[in-house]
Design an enzyme around this catalytic site. Structure first.
Site, PDB file in Angstrom:
ATOM      1  N   HIS A 261       0.721  -1.168  -0.118  1.00  0.00           N
ATOM      2  CA  HIS A 261       0.031   0.045  -0.034  1.00  0.00           C
ATOM      3  C   HIS A 261       1.044   1.149  -0.092  1.00  0.00           C
ATOM      4  CE1 HIS A 261      -0.013   1.247   4.143  1.00  0.00           C
ATOM      5  NE2 HIS A 261      -0.197  -0.109   4.580  1.00  0.00           N
ATOM      6  N   ASP A 273       5.639   1.075   8.166  1.00  0.00           N
ATOM      7  CA  ASP A 273       4.320   0.899   7.777  1.00  0.00           C
ATOM      8  C   ASP A 273       3.800   1.967   6.724  1.00  0.00           C
ATOM      9  OD1 ASP A 273       1.755   0.035   7.657  1.00  0.00           O
ATOM     10  OD2 ASP A 273       1.434   0.645   9.789  1.00  0.00           O
ATOM     11  N   GLU A 305      -5.262   1.993   2.555  1.00  0.00           N
ATOM     12  CA  GLU A 305      -5.230   0.643   3.440  1.00  0.00           C
ATOM     13  C   GLU A 305      -5.650   1.284   4.887  1.00  0.00           C
ATOM     14  OE1 GLU A 305      -3.056  -2.517   5.683  1.00  0.00           O
ATOM     15  OE2 GLU A 305      -3.017  -0.380   5.925  1.00  0.00           O
ATOM     16  N   GLU A 306      -4.829   2.125   5.380  1.00  0.00           N
ATOM     17  CA  GLU A 306      -5.064   2.637   6.756  1.00  0.00           C
ATOM     18  C   GLU A 306      -6.355   3.046   7.063  1.00  0.00           C
ATOM     19  OE1 GLU A 306      -2.686   2.059   8.601  1.00  0.00           O
ATOM     20  OE2 GLU A 306      -0.694   2.349   7.820  1.00  0.00           O
ATOM     21  N   ASP A 334       3.842  -5.763   3.737  1.00  0.00           N
ATOM     22  CA  ASP A 334       3.520  -4.663   4.454  1.00  0.00           C
ATOM     23  C   ASP A 334       4.557  -4.768   5.613  1.00  0.00           C
ATOM     24  OD1 ASP A 334       2.014  -2.597   5.001  1.00  0.00           O
ATOM     25  OD2 ASP A 334       0.086  -3.733   5.032  1.00  0.00           O
ATOM     26  N   HIS A 432       2.710   3.103  13.814  1.00  0.00           N
ATOM     27  CA  HIS A 432       1.809   4.111  13.671  1.00  0.00           C
ATOM     28  C   HIS A 432       2.009   5.365  14.704  1.00  0.00           C
ATOM     29  CE1 HIS A 432      -1.891   1.660  11.993  1.00  0.00           C
ATOM     30  NE2 HIS A 432      -0.834   1.735  11.346  1.00  0.00           N
TER      31      HIS A 432
HETATM   32  C1  LIG Z   1       1.584  -6.984   7.802  1.00  0.00           C
HETATM   33  C2  LIG Z   1       1.153  -5.420   8.454  1.00  0.00           C
HETATM   34  O1  LIG Z   1       1.516  -5.780   9.685  1.00  0.00           O
HETATM   35  N1  LIG Z   1       0.603  -4.571   7.999  1.00  0.00           N
HETATM   36  C3  LIG Z   1       0.047  -3.460   8.397  1.00  0.00           C
HETATM   37  C4  LIG Z   1       0.158  -2.385   7.674  1.00  0.00           C
HETATM   38  O2  LIG Z   1      -0.456  -1.396   8.046  1.00  0.00           O
HETATM   39  C5  LIG Z   1      -1.766  -1.474   8.458  1.00  0.00           C
HETATM   40  C6  LIG Z   1      -2.427  -0.227   8.999  1.00  0.00           C
HETATM   41  O3  LIG Z   1      -1.428   0.570   9.659  1.00  0.00           O
HETATM   42  C7  LIG Z   1      -2.045  -2.641   9.376  1.00  0.00           C
HETATM   43  O4  LIG Z   1      -3.275  -2.795   9.762  1.00  0.00           O
HETATM   44  C8  LIG Z   1      -1.285  -3.706   8.744  1.00  0.00           C
HETATM   45  O5  LIG Z   1      -1.115  -4.819   9.876  1.00  0.00           O
END
Ligand SMILES: CC(=O)N[C@H]1CO[C@H](CO)[C@@H](O)[C@@H]1O
Ligand SMILES: *[C@@H]1O[C@H](CO)[C@@H](O)[C@H](O)[C@H]1NC(C)=O
Ligand SMILES: *[C@@H]1O[C@H](CO)[C@@H](O)[C@H](O)[C@H]1NC(C)=O
Ligand SMILES: *[C@@H]1O[C@H](CO)[C@@H](O)[C@H](O)[C@H]1NC(C)=O
Ligand SMILES: *[C@@H]1O[C@H](CO)[C@@H](O)[C@H](O)[C@H]1NC(C)=O
Ligand SMILES: *[C@@H]1O[C@H](CO)[C@@H](O)[C@H](O)[C@H]1NC(C)=O
Ligand SMILES: *[C@@H]1O[C@H](CO)[C@@H](O)[C@H](O)[C@H]1NC(C)=O
Ligand SMILES: *[C@@H]1O[C@H](CO)[C@@H](O)[C@H](O)[C@H]1NC(C)=O
Ligand SMILES: [Zn+2]
Length: 499
Positions: A261, A273, A305-306, A334, A432
């Site tokens: 993302h 992230d 995504e967020e 991710d 975050h």
């Molecule tokens: C795999 C992983 O940890 N992905 C994260 C990427 O960011 C989103 C939103 O912060 C998370 O929900 C995911 O877990």
């Protein structure tokens, strides 16, 4: 932490700036050899990955919000940057617009007393005034909304289901607005309704307050004090983009789809992230242009995504069944550089967490495991819970897989023995937070993760051997099972912690 020497050479690279990193690299080449796992892996250099991460961070820091959240200049520039990197004859590149409401400013008063409030992503702009009504339980069931809320504002606690569902239920009872309050410490800045807007179930303006403020309002209501609230929520309808690039060559009926993302949260530049996933994919997409492929390779950088996996959800929703069938495997990435990482593979076969993906997901998991075994690295499994952009693909019955370094979860003693780092502390303490910057990446892990992605991409770009052929009957059944499992999962504590 990486050795100092690497950091110095990286700093020198970064000094060359954004422009030098792109430009001439993507001229079409006359002589190309078929991609192999080893050849693609060998193109990856941590310095190149790091330079791209620095560019994402510079993009974030050059904007007023210092982040890359959807609707921000930082995200717009991120999308433009990705596009500039892959704009070559080798790919068909498209931008898919997703229109979303992004908040600007919120105000709230209760009995003329100002309360600090935040906008909620996806909620529409608007103003409302009227009596405040506390919704019992968590507002996830129709039964929680017994009476008409016409002319009233609903006070609802976070938890158990997406806030979008609560707001849809309140709106169905004609509430003019909703005040969301947190179920944990902290403000709800950057919080999203997390449900794709549905014209049949409209949202109403929603502002967020802290747990303390919410509970104080609730206590007053319960002691019989009438509360009149007035709120405004300023928001803009913004078009935000998925970037999709597919090789011109290769079998377009049997596509390997590799995704990550492009957006960050509000708090910071979002470099682990999930800038790390964004960059791993981008570097691979650039390097792949030196090779020929047998199966088409499609790269995607999802937006929003967020805010609730919205870009990926939009993408999957608009695919016909025939188009879904063309995706033999979706790999999603991710958080590839978590400082206190573990090599976590999505548990596609359900062996560890009892959540099994569509046919082909188990085989993808086993291939990742075989890859790590082959280079003598330990690996572990992570629940295939749909928490990132692969979720909508699972629901559509599309085989999926991926790896991750870990987010806010705590590294166990056993994992400490397997991966080093620190036991009893999160995989990424900056998850975050504004500390999610290039200074806090684990570069050793990042290059290993990127190599694993290169291995999978190259392998399936050449042959689908080992991945079962599509079978819509089986996929349909798996997808239904996934629906059942997902609902069971949604009743768990772990899920409730992040809606
Ligand atoms: C795999 C992983 O940890 N992905 C994260 C990427 O960011 C989103 C939103 O912060 C998370 O929900 C995911 O877990
Ligand atoms: C938000 O609105 C309030 C009240 O109108 C105003 O004082 C404040 O400056 C606004 N903030 C932003 C960031 O626009
Ligand atoms: C809030 O202020 C308005 C206008 O100043 C006033 O008419 C109203 O009575 C006040 N309401 C309360 C509950 O204090
Ligand atoms: C809201 O949208 C308008 C029109 O597109 C734009 O001019 C304005 O800058 C946007 N505001 C914010 C805060 O993004
Ligand atoms: C492709 O190969 C050429 C020749 O070896 C090399 O100069 C170039 O850097 C490689 N990478 C890309 C992305 O073109
Ligand atoms: C695995 O999940 C299925 C379906 O949700 C359930 O019936 C079964 O009891 C679970 N098994 C274990 C060991 O938890
Ligand atoms: C793998 O984990 C074991 C403990 O389970 C540990 O002894 C070993 O050193 C680890 N191997 C690597 C390469 O980290
Ligand atoms: C799909 O799988 C089902 C159940 O295993 C089987 O009966 C059917 O023959 C398969 N169809 C194809 C086209 O392979
Ligand atoms: Zn497994």
């Amino acid at each position: 932490m990486p050795p100092m020497a690497i950091l110095k050479s990286i700093a020198a690279l970064a000094a060359c700036g954004v422009a030098s990193a792109n430009a001439a690299a993507l001229e079409p080449r006359q002589y190309k050899t078929q991609v192999t796992s080893k050849a693609l892996i060998d193109t990856l250099q941590i310095e190149n990955l790091f330079a791209k991460a620095e560019i994402l961070q510079e993009i974030a820091y050059s904007t007023p919000g210092k982040n890359r959240v959807i609707g921000s200049l930082g995200h717009e520039k991120t999308v433009a940057y990705i596009r500039s990197q892959i704009d070559t004859d080798y790919y068909d590149v498209s931008l898919q617009g997703v229109e979303l409401s992004v908040g600007i400013n919120a105000t709230l008063t209760a009995n003329n007393k100002t309360i600090e409030a935040y906008t909620t992503t996806l909620a529409p702009a608007g103003t409302a005034a009227g009596p405040l009504v506390a919704i019992p339980n968590l507002g996830c069931e129709e039964a929680d909304f017994a009476e008409s809320l016409e002319g009233k504002v609903a006070l609802i606690q976070r938890g158990t289901c997406s806030f979008g569902i609560k707001v849809q239920l309140a709106a169905a009872k004609k509430a003019s607005a909703v005040i969301a309050y947190n179920n944990a410490e902290g403000t709800l800045e950057g919080y999203s309704l997390q449900v794709f807007p549905d014209p049949a179930k409209p949202f109403v303006p929603t502002v967020g307050v802290t747990q303390g403020q919410g509970e104080a309002l609730l206590a007053q209501l319960e002691s019989g004090v009438a509360i009149n609230v007035a709120l405004t929520s300023e928001a803009n309808l913004t078009t935000t983009y998925n970037v999709i690039a597919e090789t011109k060559q290769g079998d377009h009926e049997n596509v390997i789809h590799v995704s990550g993302h492009s957006d960050s949260v509000t708090a910071g530049p979002g470099i682990n992230d999930n800038g790390s996933g964004t960059v791993s994919l981008l570097e691979l997409a650039v390097q792949l242009t030196n090779f020929t492929v047998v199966n088409a390779v499609r790269f995607s950088w999802w937006t929003a995504e967020e805010a609730g996996l919205l870009g990926a959800e939009y993408y999957v929703k608009q695919l016909s069944q025939a188009e879904k069938h063309k995706i033999r495997l979706l790999l999603d990435f991710d958080m590839m550089a978590s400082p206190n990482f573990a090599y976590q593979i999505y548990d596609g076969d359900g062996s560890a967490f009892n959540l099994t993906g569509p046919t082909g997901s188990a085989e993808a998991e086993h291939e990742f495991a075989a890859y790590f075994d082959g280079i003598g690295l330990n690996h572990t499994e992570i629940e295939f819970d749909g928490r990132s952009d692969y979720g909508p693909f699972l629901e559509a019955g599309i085989a999926a897989g991926g790896i991750a370094g870990g987010a806010e979860g705590i590294k166990t003693q056993e994992e400490f023995e397997m991966f080093g780092g620190g036991a009893g502390v999160p995989y990424d303490v900056n998850y975050h937070e504004n500390g999610d910057t290039v200074n806090n990446l684990n570069l050793d892990a990042w290059i290993e993760f990127s190599r694993a992605i290169a291995h999978m991409t190259a392998k399936y770009a050449v042959s689908w051997e080992g991945i079962p052929s599509r079978n819509s009957t089986v996929s349909q059944k798996r997808s239904e099972n996934y629906g059942v499992m997902k609902r069971a999962f949604q009743r768990t504590k772990r899920y409730q912690a992040w809606v």
